[in-house]
Write a protein that holds these residues in place. Structure first.
Motif, PDB file in Angstrom:
ATOM      1  N   GLU A 126      -5.908   1.112   7.264  1.00 20.14           N
ATOM      2  CA  GLU A 126      -6.547   2.084   6.359  1.00 20.14           C
ATOM      3  C   GLU A 126      -6.063   3.508   6.581  1.00 20.14           C
ATOM      4  O   GLU A 126      -6.125   4.350   5.689  1.00 20.14           O
ATOM      5  N   ASP A 127      -5.621   3.801   7.809  1.00 22.26           N
ATOM      6  CA  ASP A 127      -5.210   5.174   8.113  1.00 22.26           C
ATOM      7  C   ASP A 127      -3.768   5.461   7.719  1.00 22.26           C
ATOM      8  O   ASP A 127      -3.272   6.558   7.944  1.00 22.26           O
ATOM      9  N   ASN A 128      -3.099   4.470   7.170  1.00 19.89           N
ATOM     10  CA  ASN A 128      -1.693   4.660   6.816  1.00 19.89           C
ATOM     11  C   ASN A 128      -1.564   5.626   5.635  1.00 19.89           C
ATOM     12  O   ASN A 128      -2.088   5.382   4.556  1.00 19.89           O
ATOM     13  N   LYS A 129      -0.880   6.737   5.873  1.00 20.33           N
ATOM     14  CA  LYS A 129      -0.760   7.765   4.822  1.00 20.33           C
ATOM     15  C   LYS A 129       0.561   7.628   4.064  1.00 20.33           C
ATOM     16  O   LYS A 129       0.759   8.248   3.027  1.00 20.33           O
ATOM     17  N   THR A 130       1.495   6.837   4.583  1.00 24.86           N
ATOM     18  CA  THR A 130       2.811   6.730   3.933  1.00 24.86           C
ATOM     19  C   THR A 130       2.837   5.628   2.881  1.00 24.86           C
ATOM     20  O   THR A 130       3.496   5.768   1.852  1.00 24.86           O
ATOM     21  N   PRO A 161       0.853   3.522   0.174  1.00 24.14           N
ATOM     22  CA  PRO A 161      -0.419   3.491  -0.563  1.00 24.14           C
ATOM     23  C   PRO A 161      -1.111   2.138  -0.363  1.00 24.14           C
ATOM     24  O   PRO A 161      -0.479   1.080  -0.453  1.00 24.14           O
ATOM     25  N   ASN A 162      -2.412   2.204  -0.040  1.00 23.16           N
ATOM     26  CA  ASN A 162      -3.123   0.953   0.280  1.00 23.16           C
ATOM     27  C   ASN A 162      -4.573   1.016  -0.144  1.00 23.16           C
ATOM     28  O   ASN A 162      -5.130   2.096  -0.368  1.00 23.16           O
ATOM     29  N   ARG A 167      -1.568  -3.154   1.240  1.00 22.07           N
ATOM     30  CA  ARG A 167      -0.576  -2.445   0.409  1.00 22.07           C
ATOM     31  C   ARG A 167      -0.860  -2.626  -1.076  1.00 22.07           C
ATOM     32  O   ARG A 167      -1.014  -3.760  -1.548  1.00 22.07           O
ATOM     33  N   GLU A 169       8.320   1.008   3.931  1.00 23.14           N
ATOM     34  CA  GLU A 169       7.679   1.293   2.649  1.00 23.14           C
ATOM     35  C   GLU A 169       8.252   0.460   1.503  1.00 23.14           C
ATOM     36  O   GLU A 169       7.726   0.448   0.394  1.00 23.14           O
TER      37      GLU A 169
END
Ligand code: AHR
Length: 493
Positions: A42-46, A48-49, A54, A363
């Protein structure tokens, strides 16, 4: 010149529906299927999820209309304790994935993530329960947690963890490969274990009921199916599973891309055995259950190769070529044609593992050739099977060159899926469709110049479906020239 292959397609006679669940998928905690695959956190900023999954994968799966998703294994399921994957992250213990790579996982992807994902996709979840190292209590607690609407210890805990409504999970597997990684049991021993588990499993008022699925045979282990069908009361068992991978030698599976003609032949020889296995398992089921109460679920199938140096990218990561198109097309035709008893199948596995429909690299995300097969074949989901008979199949080194299945949808649209597995020769096929009221036809083809062609992160659209026009419809006979190693889906209205 080869004689044309003739095929008869009749009207739908005995109302067999091709269950949409034949087009199901499987996602195990294995390699980069979940972590660093569909789930990036959930903390992935690169990338989009949505809740850590994803968005590009969600969109791709929605396009496929995926009907169900099996989780968390596989062999992993019989080591998995679901309670470790719910509640605050800081309280979750780690788990070492002892079957697959020995990686330490943090249990951040758990029951809520999985069931919310299924809800988002409109797919039925299929939970594979831990029998090998779990308990009956653990399973019935899981069922209460996911399905109970009233006041109960597990439903209350679910609410505490942020989910008010139950998810109403229908499909429950009682162990996985209990003859192997699920406990090395004999069929006779598993029968008793299964009966005990099934006795305590409850739907907790899930309006759709629950489906109890017995861990099934591998390939031609007919004794396993016979022992289950004979000794488990059918009131306790809704489906029996079957696992069959297109592997010709478990000690030397061959490469996923750089295979030669001989390896291709052996892969296809093994893939086509699905027809024999399903036929024989179904015959045993017919003997003990002539009313057809118990379904056959082929809940693991697909191609499985050795990792190649250039594609080493996680445990059981492999590339996906035209060979995989041939495997998927022929095997799905088999399932369609046996739709009377085969009510579910799960391609192994969904992302970055085995015959995946999706591959990711940081990505980037690509759709494999198998993705396109599933997309082209989705027209068969819940359609009525049309009986098809190949009258004089031609041979590819002793294997039947052409494979077919056909169906009619609710709007009376007819779909015919054809595969020519011959690596070099085209085939002329004459399909008698006089019984079907077809006026207009369109078609799509999936093929490529070489068997080894595949989609890569640099060339993601090397293998994609295209329009196909090499056919004629005259006086109820459809004549088609099917190029070598190609798959065609025709749509008739
Ligand atoms: O899909 C990979 C593995 O194959 C599964 O974990 C197991 O059930 C089967 O042997």
């Amino acid at each position: 010149a080869q004689q044309p292959v003739t095929i008869q397609i009749g009207k739908s006679t005995d109302s067999v529906q091709i269950s949409k669940h034949i087009y199901g998928h499987f996602a195990e905690h294995l390699g980069r299927c979940i972590y660093d695959g569909l789930y990036v956190g959930e903390d992935n900023k690169t990338i989009p999820n949505t809740e850590g999954v994803r968005n590009d994968i969600i969109a791709a799966l929605k396009e496929l209309n995926i009907p169900n998703l099996r989780w968390p294994g596989g062999c992993f399921a019989d080591t998995y304790h679901w309670k470790d994957g719910v509640g605050p992250q800081e309280d979750r213990p780690t788990i070492v994935n002892r079957w697959w790579g020995g990686t330490t996982e943090d249990n951040s992807f758990g029951t809520h993530n999985f069931l919310n994902l299924c809800e988002e996709l409109g797919a039925e979840p299929y939970l594979s329960a831990n029998v090998g190292s779990g308990t009956v209590q653990e399973l019935i607690d899981w069922m209460q947690y996911t399905n109970h609407d009233g006041v109960s210890p597990m439903a209350d805990w679910r609410r505490e963890n942020g989910r008010e409504e139950p998810w109403d999970v229908k499909y429950w597997g009682v162990g996985n490969e209990t003859w192997g990684c699920g406990g090395n049991m004999t069929a006779e021993y598993y029968v008793d274990i299964y009966r005990k588990y099934a006795t305590f499993m409850s739907d907790w008022n899930n309006t759709g009921g629950v489906y109890r699925i017995a861990s099934g045979a591998s390939e031609d282990d007919y004794h396993w199916t016979e022992t289950l069908m004979k000794n488990v009361p059918h009131s306790l068992m809704d489906a029996v599973a079957l696992h069959d991978y297109a592997v010709f030698d478990w000690n030397a599976k061959g490469p996923s891309v750089n295979f030669d003609e001989e390896i291709y032949f052996k892969s296809m020889e093994q893939a086509l055995r699905m027809e024999e296995y399903v036929t024989k398992h179904v015959a045993i089921m017919d003997k003990y259950d002539p009313e057809g109460r118990v379904d056959l679920f082929v809940d693991e199938w697909g191609g499985w190769y050795d990792a190649e140096p250039e594609v080493q990218n996680g445990v059981l990561y492999q590339q996906n070529t035209i060979r995989d198109v041939m495997i998927a097309g022929t095997v799905l035709n088999t399932f369609n044609n046996h739709a009377k008893r085969v009510k579910m199948a799960n391609l192994a596995q969904m992302v970055n593992v085995l015959q995946a429909v999706i591959l990711t690299d940081e990505e980037k995300m690509i759709k494999t050739p198998t993705y396109h097969v599933m997309n082209m074949y989705k027209v068969h989901q819940d359609a009525m099977l049309l009986p098809s008979k190949i009258e004089n199949n031609s041979q590819f080194r002793g294997l039947p060159a052409i494979s077919v299945s056909a169906s009619k949808g609710v709007d009376d649209t007819v779909h015919i899926s054809l595969v020519n597995i011959d690596s070099k020769e085209q085939r002329t096929v004459e399909v008698n469709v006089a019984d079907l009221d077809i006026k207009n036809l369109t078609a799509q083809i999936l093929t490529s110049e070489k068997l080894q062609d595949h989609n890569s992160f640099n060339d993601p659209e090397k293998v994609v479906p295209g329009e196909f026009k090499d056919f004629k419809l005259r006086k109820g006979v459809l004549s088609i020239d099917i190029p070598a190693h190609s798959l065609i889906v025709l749509e008739g209205k």
